[in-house]
Design an enzyme around this catalytic site. Sequence first.
Site, PDB file in Angstrom:
ATOM      1  N   LYS A  22      10.033  -3.843  -6.411  1.00 16.67           N
ATOM      2  CA  LYS A  22       9.392  -4.670  -5.370  1.00 16.67           C
ATOM      3  C   LYS A  22       7.900  -4.341  -5.245  1.00 16.67           C
ATOM      4  CE  LYS A  22       9.251  -4.067  -0.343  1.00 16.67           C
ATOM      5  NZ  LYS A  22       8.270  -3.040  -0.302  1.00 16.67           N
ATOM      6  N   ASN A  23       7.579  -3.041  -5.214  1.00 16.59           N
ATOM      7  CA  ASN A  23       6.194  -2.671  -4.941  1.00 16.59           C
ATOM      8  C   ASN A  23       5.271  -2.842  -6.149  1.00 16.59           C
ATOM      9  OD1 ASN A  23       6.909  -2.209  -2.352  1.00 16.59           O
ATOM     10  ND2 ASN A  23       6.922   0.027  -2.500  1.00 16.59           N
ATOM     11  N   ARG A  93       3.551  -7.562   4.914  1.00 12.44           N
ATOM     12  CA  ARG A  93       2.180  -7.056   4.926  1.00 12.44           C
ATOM     13  C   ARG A  93       1.509  -7.202   3.565  1.00 12.44           C
ATOM     14  NH1 ARG A  93       0.968  -3.715   8.490  1.00 12.44           N
ATOM     15  NH2 ARG A  93      -0.604  -2.890   7.078  1.00 12.44           N
ATOM     16  N   CYS A 117       3.597  -2.110  12.268  1.00  8.80           N
ATOM     17  CA  CYS A 117       4.997  -2.395  11.976  1.00  8.80           C
ATOM     18  C   CYS A 117       5.826  -1.172  12.328  1.00  8.80           C
ATOM     19  CB  CYS A 117       5.193  -2.850  10.537  1.00  8.80           C
ATOM     20  SG  CYS A 117       5.249  -1.516   9.356  1.00  8.80           S
ATOM     21  N   ARG A 122      -0.687   1.130  10.204  1.00  9.78           N
ATOM     22  CA  ARG A 122      -1.020   0.580   8.886  1.00  9.78           C
ATOM     23  C   ARG A 122      -2.265  -0.316   8.850  1.00  9.78           C
ATOM     24  NH1 ARG A 122       4.511  -1.068   5.901  1.00  9.78           N
ATOM     25  NH2 ARG A 122       3.243  -0.612   4.078  1.00  9.78           N
ATOM     26  N   PRO A 123      -3.421   0.253   9.163  1.00  6.95           N
ATOM     27  CA  PRO A 123      -4.660  -0.545   9.089  1.00  6.95           C
ATOM     28  C   PRO A 123      -5.036  -0.875   7.641  1.00  6.95           C
ATOM     29  CG  PRO A 123      -5.165   1.771   9.461  1.00  6.95           C
ATOM     30  CD  PRO A 123      -3.661   1.651   9.508  1.00  6.95           C
ATOM     31  N   ILE A 124      -6.019  -1.773   7.460  1.00 10.94           N
ATOM     32  CA  ILE A 124      -6.489  -2.085   6.093  1.00 10.94           C
ATOM     33  C   ILE A 124      -7.981  -1.764   5.940  1.00 10.94           C
ATOM     34  CG2 ILE A 124      -4.708  -3.796   5.519  1.00 10.94           C
ATOM     35  CD1 ILE A 124      -6.888  -5.976   6.068  1.00 10.94           C
ATOM     36  N   ASP A 125      -8.450  -0.820   6.764  1.00 12.94           N
ATOM     37  CA  ASP A 125      -9.876  -0.479   6.739  1.00 12.94           C
ATOM     38  C   ASP A 125     -10.362  -0.018   5.363  1.00 12.94           C
ATOM     39  OD1 ASP A 125      -8.082   1.683   7.506  1.00 12.94           O
ATOM     40  OD2 ASP A 125      -9.850   2.946   7.665  1.00 12.94           O
ATOM     41  N   LEU A 126      -9.516   0.682   4.620  1.00 15.12           N
ATOM     42  CA  LEU A 126      -9.966   1.181   3.310  1.00 15.12           C
ATOM     43  C   LEU A 126     -10.122   0.052   2.297  1.00 15.12           C
ATOM     44  CD1 LEU A 126      -7.752   4.402   3.108  1.00 15.12           C
ATOM     45  CD2 LEU A 126     -10.179   4.263   3.706  1.00 15.12           C
ATOM     46  N   ASP A 306       9.149   6.338   0.898  1.00 17.76           N
ATOM     47  CA  ASP A 306      10.167   5.277   0.867  1.00 17.76           C
ATOM     48  C   ASP A 306      11.570   5.825   0.564  1.00 17.76           C
ATOM     49  OD1 ASP A 306       8.067   3.631   1.361  1.00 17.76           O
ATOM     50  OD2 ASP A 306       8.016   2.668  -0.599  1.00 17.76           O
ATOM     51  N   VAL A 328       2.916  10.626   5.338  1.00 19.36           N
ATOM     52  CA  VAL A 328       2.264   9.381   4.890  1.00 19.36           C
ATOM     53  C   VAL A 328       2.137   8.383   6.036  1.00 19.36           C
ATOM     54  CG1 VAL A 328       2.382   7.458   3.250  1.00 19.36           C
ATOM     55  CG2 VAL A 328       3.056   9.756   2.524  1.00 19.36           C
ATOM     56  N   ARG A 398      14.542  -7.580   2.333  1.00 24.67           N
ATOM     57  CA  ARG A 398      13.164  -7.534   1.818  1.00 24.67           C
ATOM     58  C   ARG A 398      13.097  -6.722   0.526  1.00 24.67           C
ATOM     59  NH1 ARG A 398       9.277  -4.587   4.884  1.00 24.67           N
ATOM     60  NH2 ARG A 398       8.099  -5.177   3.059  1.00 24.67           N
TER      61      ARG A 398
HETATM   62  C1  LIG Z   1       4.145  -3.214  -0.966  1.00 22.46           C
HETATM   63  C2  LIG Z   1       3.951  -1.777  -1.185  1.00 22.46           C
HETATM   64  O1  LIG Z   1       3.554  -1.361  -2.260  1.00 22.46           O
HETATM   65  N1  LIG Z   1       4.266  -0.963  -0.188  1.00 22.46           N
HETATM   66  C3  LIG Z   1       4.168   0.466  -0.359  1.00 22.46           C
HETATM   67  C4  LIG Z   1       2.723   0.881  -0.151  1.00 22.46           C
HETATM   68  O2  LIG Z   1       2.333   0.442   1.147  1.00 22.46           O
HETATM   69  P1  LIG Z   1       0.791   0.441   1.550  1.00 22.46           P
HETATM   70  O3  LIG Z   1      -0.023   0.042   0.392  1.00 22.46           O
HETATM   71  O4  LIG Z   1       0.662  -0.327   2.807  1.00 22.46           O
HETATM   72  O5  LIG Z   1       0.608   1.979   1.856  1.00 22.46           O
HETATM   73  P2  LIG Z   1      -0.732   2.829   1.803  1.00 22.46           P
HETATM   74  O6  LIG Z   1      -0.658   3.765   0.654  1.00 22.46           O
HETATM   75  O7  LIG Z   1      -1.898   1.922   1.888  1.00 22.46           O
HETATM   76  O8  LIG Z   1      -0.627   3.644   3.157  1.00 22.46           O
HETATM   77  C5  LIG Z   1      -0.606   5.052   3.210  1.00 22.46           C
HETATM   78  C6  LIG Z   1      -1.241   5.523   4.493  1.00 22.46           C
HETATM   79  O9  LIG Z   1      -2.608   5.167   4.494  1.00 22.46           O
HETATM   80  C7  LIG Z   1      -2.946   4.503   5.698  1.00 22.46           C
HETATM   81  N2  LIG Z   1      -3.994   3.500   5.414  1.00 22.46           N
HETATM   82  C8  LIG Z   1      -3.812   2.629   4.397  1.00 22.46           C
HETATM   83  C9  LIG Z   1      -4.758   1.668   4.115  1.00 22.46           C
HETATM   84  C10 LIG Z   1      -5.927   1.633   4.900  1.00 22.46           C
HETATM   85  O10 LIG Z   1      -6.815   0.803   4.698  1.00 22.46           O
HETATM   86  N3  LIG Z   1      -6.077   2.529   5.910  1.00 22.46           N
HETATM   87  C11 LIG Z   1      -5.122   3.474   6.188  1.00 22.46           C
HETATM   88  O11 LIG Z   1      -5.290   4.267   7.116  1.00 22.46           O
HETATM   89  C12 LIG Z   1      -1.628   3.862   6.149  1.00 22.46           C
HETATM   90  O12 LIG Z   1      -1.623   3.570   7.524  1.00 22.46           O
HETATM   91  C13 LIG Z   1      -0.621   4.923   5.763  1.00 22.46           C
HETATM   92  O13 LIG Z   1      -0.555   5.901   6.767  1.00 22.46           O
HETATM   93  O14 LIG Z   1       2.629   2.305  -0.263  1.00 22.46           O
HETATM   94  C14 LIG Z   1       3.387   3.034   0.728  1.00 22.46           C
HETATM   95  C15 LIG Z   1       3.097   4.504   0.555  1.00 22.46           C
HETATM   96  O15 LIG Z   1       3.611   4.956  -0.644  1.00 22.46           O
HETATM   97  C16 LIG Z   1       4.864   2.682   0.588  1.00 22.46           C
HETATM   98  O16 LIG Z   1       5.559   3.282   1.657  1.00 22.46           O
HETATM   99  C17 LIG Z   1       5.087   1.173   0.628  1.00 22.46           C
HETATM  100  O17 LIG Z   1       6.409   0.881   0.280  1.00 22.46           O
HETATM  101  C1  LIG Z   2       7.511   0.319   3.434  1.00 22.96           C
HETATM  102  C2  LIG Z   2       7.909  -0.410   2.404  1.00 22.96           C
HETATM  103  O1  LIG Z   2       7.420  -1.608   2.036  1.00 22.96           O
HETATM  104  P1  LIG Z   2       6.223  -2.456   2.682  1.00 22.96           P
HETATM  105  O2  LIG Z   2       4.960  -1.732   2.404  1.00 22.96           O
HETATM  106  O3  LIG Z   2       6.292  -3.724   1.935  1.00 22.96           O
HETATM  107  O4  LIG Z   2       6.518  -2.578   4.159  1.00 22.96           O
HETATM  108  C3  LIG Z   2       8.987   0.058   1.493  1.00 22.96           C
HETATM  109  O5  LIG Z   2       9.147  -0.557   0.420  1.00 22.96           O
HETATM  110  O6  LIG Z   2       9.707   1.024   1.831  1.00 22.96           O
END
Ligand SMILES: CC(=O)N[C@H]1[C@@H](OP(=O)(O)OP(=O)(O)OC[C@H]2O[C@@H](n3ccc(=O)[nH]c3=O)[C@H](O)[C@@H]2O)O[C@H](CO)[C@@H](O)[C@@H]1O
Ligand SMILES: C=C(OP(=O)(O)O)C(=O)O
Length: 440
Positions: A22-23, A93, A117, A122-126, A306, A328, A398
């Site tokens: 999925k990821n 997301r 969630c 889970r911000p997207i600032d980075l 995960d 994480v 999902r």
């Molecule tokens: C679709 C997908 O691939 N989902 C995976 C992806 O989620 P996703 O890509 O959302 O996870 P990230 O690696 O970005 O998040 C890791 C941490 O960084 C923080 N963060 C992230 C981005 C940002 O801009 N700012 C920030 O602070 C998040 O809140 C979290 O605490 O990787 C996670 C960590 O392995 C997995 O649990 C998810 O299953």
């Molecule tokens: C947290 C997960 O996925 P997503 O980032 O899509 O919510 C996951 O696959 O366990």
Amino acid sequence: MENIIVRGGRQLNGTVKVEGAKNAVLPVIAASIIASEGKSTIHEVPALADVHTINQVLSSMNAEVAYQNNTVTVDATQPLLTEAPFEYVRKMRASVLVLGPLLARYGHAKVALPGGCAIGSRPIDLHLKGFEAMGADVHVGNGFVEVSTEGRLTGAKIYLDMPSVGATENIMMAAALANGKSIIENAAKEPEIVDLANFLNKMGANIVGAGTETIKIEGVEKLHGTEHTIIPDRIEAGTFMVAAAITGGNVLIENAEIEHIRALVSKMEEMGVRIIEEKNGVRVIGPKSLKATDLKTLPHPGFPTDMQSQMMALMLYASGTSVITETVFENRFMHVEEFRRMNAKLKIEGRSVIVEGPVNLQGAEVAATDLRAGAALILAGLVAEGYTRVTSLHHIDRGYVDITEKFAQLGADIERVTQPETSFVAAEPEIIIANQVEVQ
Ligand SMILES: CC(=O)N[C@H]1[C@@H](OP(=O)(O)OP(=O)(O)OC[C@H]2O[C@@H](n3ccc(=O)[nH]c3=O)[C@H](O)[C@@H]2O)O[C@H](CO)[C@@H](O)[C@@H]1O
Ligand SMILES: C=C(OP(=O)(O)O)C(=O)O
């Protein structure tokens, strides 16, 4: 209301085949819209709710998307709209992964902000910091994020404060079409990053270092469609590995890629589980009794978050005190309360959970609070006394294809049913059967 009903006590044996990840598939499908020439054909695409959502996102932007027999084709050669509406981002997301490709190809993208969630804020600032470094204007307002640039993005050196998977993917996709060289430092190293880089390179991109902490991207002028096969899902594989271990069974997890699950293999071995690498996958043999251990979730190659809730289920069944530390996500312990309904002895202390085992798990009605928590509750149900009813299956759908059928094939007493919302009596199976309306 659809539920999964599990009756504990069966040992799992046999073979189960893991789907495409999925990821990996979500960013790859998102990336396919970068191609201004030719179609992309993507194989081993699992029939997940999230795959349908990303396909809908692309269709809503005018891309031609077809999905048949686990293959997705995307034709994005016609002009695309550059907005992804909230209705999709709310469901998933990973919809934010269209930001990088759209910005790179059209100089504009507007996507609803995903919000928090069940597992954290889970911000997207980075992601946005990376786009800004490449010269994009970023505007956040009214629940949307809009990114734009005049002309091409400019290659840049980007240091990620943490190795975010999504940020690494979005920045890599944007940088693929930028003018000049980009370097992502402290990049995420997950196998799904490598899969995406391989896909982009087949499209004509010039990316090296994916899978290490420094990724170098030499921007090119355009990318074309290509053919690609998605890597196996290491988290689905891990979920079935725990199922074999917890039931004391013997299961071959076909397609599992051992190189992607080293941290999990090592933890399970510490607990007394036998894991054998075979030609077609990984065989897992559960011991008579499991030993307690400690684990800490970390970015890859550390222990994957995960798999945290599934391992909690396993630790509940192990002799002694185990400690799980989640680093994480700040709030990925919603399943603790659900496990407690099954008689689990769990104590949350800050970012850690102390697990006292072994416990006599008891069947109960429990809710999947996120997709992995849902899988973990099924795992606990496999060894609980009596019947466990798992609700909120939309989370599980999902990330898992045919999870009920796959467990049943291995010998579990499990069914997905549509039931009226009557009270659930875990110790009296005849009541459940009487309420059963339709078997899926
Ligand atoms: C679709 C997908 O691939 N989902 C995976 C992806 O989620 P996703 O890509 O959302 O996870 P990230 O690696 O970005 O998040 C890791 C941490 O960084 C923080 N963060 C992230 C981005 C940002 O801009 N700012 C920030 O602070 C998040 O809140 C979290 O605490 O990787 C996670 C960590 O392995 C997995 O649990 C998810 O299953
Ligand atoms: C947290 C997960 O996925 P997503 O980032 O899509 O919510 C996951 O696959 O366990």
